[in-house]
Design an enzyme around this catalytic site. Structure first.
Site, short mmCIF file in Angstrom:
data_model
loop_
_atom_site.label_atom_id
_atom_site.label_comp_id
_atom_site.label_asym_id
_atom_site.label_seq_id
_atom_site.Cartn_x
_atom_site.Cartn_y
_atom_site.Cartn_z
CE LYS A 159 -1.93 -0.69 4.03
NZ LYS A 159 -1.29 -1.92 4.51
NE ARG A 218 -3.47 -1.08 10.37
CZ ARG A 218 -2.43 -0.51 9.78
NH1 ARG A 218 -2.52 0.72 9.32
NH2 ARG A 218 -1.31 -1.17 9.63
NE ARG A 227 7.89 -1.87 5.31
CZ ARG A 227 6.55 -1.80 5.21
NH1 ARG A 227 5.97 -1.81 4.04
NH2 ARG A 227 5.82 -1.76 6.29
NE ARG A 251 7.32 0.38 10.12
CZ ARG A 251 6.14 0.30 9.51
NH1 ARG A 251 6.01 0.76 8.27
NH2 ARG A 251 5.10 -0.23 10.11
NE ARG A 297 3.02 -4.02 11.43
CZ ARG A 297 3.93 -3.73 10.51
NH1 ARG A 297 5.16 -4.16 10.65
NH2 ARG A 297 3.61 -3.02 9.46
P1 AMP Z 1 1.51 0.90 9.21
O1 AMP Z 1 2.70 1.73 8.91
O2 AMP Z 1 0.31 1.31 8.40
O3 AMP Z 1 1.79 -0.57 9.11
O4 AMP Z 1 1.11 1.20 10.74
C1 AMP Z 1 2.02 0.98 11.79
C2 AMP Z 1 1.32 0.94 13.13
O5 AMP Z 1 0.62 2.18 13.35
C3 AMP Z 1 0.23 -0.12 13.25
O6 AMP Z 1 0.76 -1.40 13.59
C4 AMP Z 1 -0.63 0.48 14.37
O7 AMP Z 1 -0.02 0.32 15.64
C5 AMP Z 1 -0.62 1.96 14.03
N1 AMP Z 1 -1.72 2.31 13.09
C6 AMP Z 1 -1.60 2.73 11.81
N2 AMP Z 1 -2.80 2.96 11.26
C7 AMP Z 1 -3.71 2.68 12.22
C8 AMP Z 1 -5.14 2.71 12.26
N3 AMP Z 1 -5.88 3.05 11.19
N4 AMP Z 1 -5.74 2.34 13.42
C9 AMP Z 1 -5.02 1.99 14.51
N5 AMP Z 1 -3.69 1.92 14.52
C10 AMP Z 1 -3.02 2.26 13.40
#
Ligand code: AMP
Length: 212
Positions: A13, A88, A122, A155, A166
């Site tokens: 994404k 999400r 990554r 990360r 996750r």
């Molecule tokens: P991502 O970079 O999109 O994989 O997001 C990294 C982390 O940010 C996730 O594992 C969550 O802890 C938090 N996060 C990102 N987007 C959301 C969301 N829409 N709702 C809740 N937590 C989020």
């Protein structure tokens, strides 16, 4: 166009959203990036979000929705945007409906083995957030961002244990959104098992079709 990019972590994404942003000048709103930026700067929001990010859990809906609402009220979102990583959960999707009307949801579909290989290799630029991969998208110089010269890091939520969590969180809390948007007739699927260029090309085809 107002779009949601849906898909498991590692489905591509973020990478594709950045490519689309460059081509169409549409802002990419990545809730993950906003949270990470706040954690880095030790803001109040960052302090609240950190424990969830570290474990690979979702930040509570009310915090996340408030943050997105504020971001979408900015001028650059008037003509369109890509939501990358939001919504999400079903309550987040319901809250979004009260904030704005979304045109389409693109679901990036990738197999588990592809996702795990991507996430574990990554590397992210500490400074500008650009995404690389040690095998699939290697930087010109190891450990250095091609775009800004910043340091490339893994990360903290990309260790094997947190990746597993996750993915579980995705299956339980986010995957139900696929049916939710399918029922609304808003969902378009993209095969995300290949590499960035063909995934991007397929995404562009989808966007041109729905854009007229
Ligand atoms: P991502 O970079 O999109 O994989 O997001 C990294 C982390 O940010 C996730 O594992 C969550 O802890 C938090 N996060 C990102 N987007 C959301 C969301 N829409 N709702 C809740 N937590 C989020």
């Amino acid at each position: 166009m107002k779009l949601i990019f849906l898909g498991a972590p590692g489905a591509g994404k973020g990478t594709i959203a950045k490519m689309v942003m460059k081509k169409y000048n549409t802002p990419q709103i990545s809730t993950g990036d906003i949270f990470r930026e706040n954690v880095k700067n030790e803001t109040e929001l960052g302090k609240k979000a950190k424990e969830y990010l570290d474990k690979g859990e979702l930040v509570p809906d009310e915090i996340t929705v408030g943050m997105v609402k504020e971001r979408l009220s900015k001028d650059d979102c008037k003509n369109g945007y890509i939501l990358d990583g939001f919504p999400r959960t079903i309550p987040q999707a319901e809250a979004l409906e009260k904030i704005d009307k979304i045109d389409k949801v693109i679901d990036f579909q990738a197999r588990d083995d592809v996702i795990i290989q991507r996430l574990s290799g990554r590397r992210t630029c500490r400074k500008c957030g650009a995404i690389f991969h040690i095998v699939n998208i290697p930087p010109k110089v190891e450990g250095v961002c091609d775009k800004c010269g910043g340091e490339l890091i893994q990360r903290s939520d990309e260790t094997e244990e947190v990746i597993k969590n996750r993915l579980e969180v995705y299956r339980k809390q986010t995957e139900p959104l696929i049916n939710y948007y399918k029922k609304e007739g808003m969902l378009v699927g993209v095969d995300a098992n290949t590499s960035p260029e063909p995934i991007f090309e397929e995404t562009v085809k989808v966007l041109e079709k729905i854009g007229g």
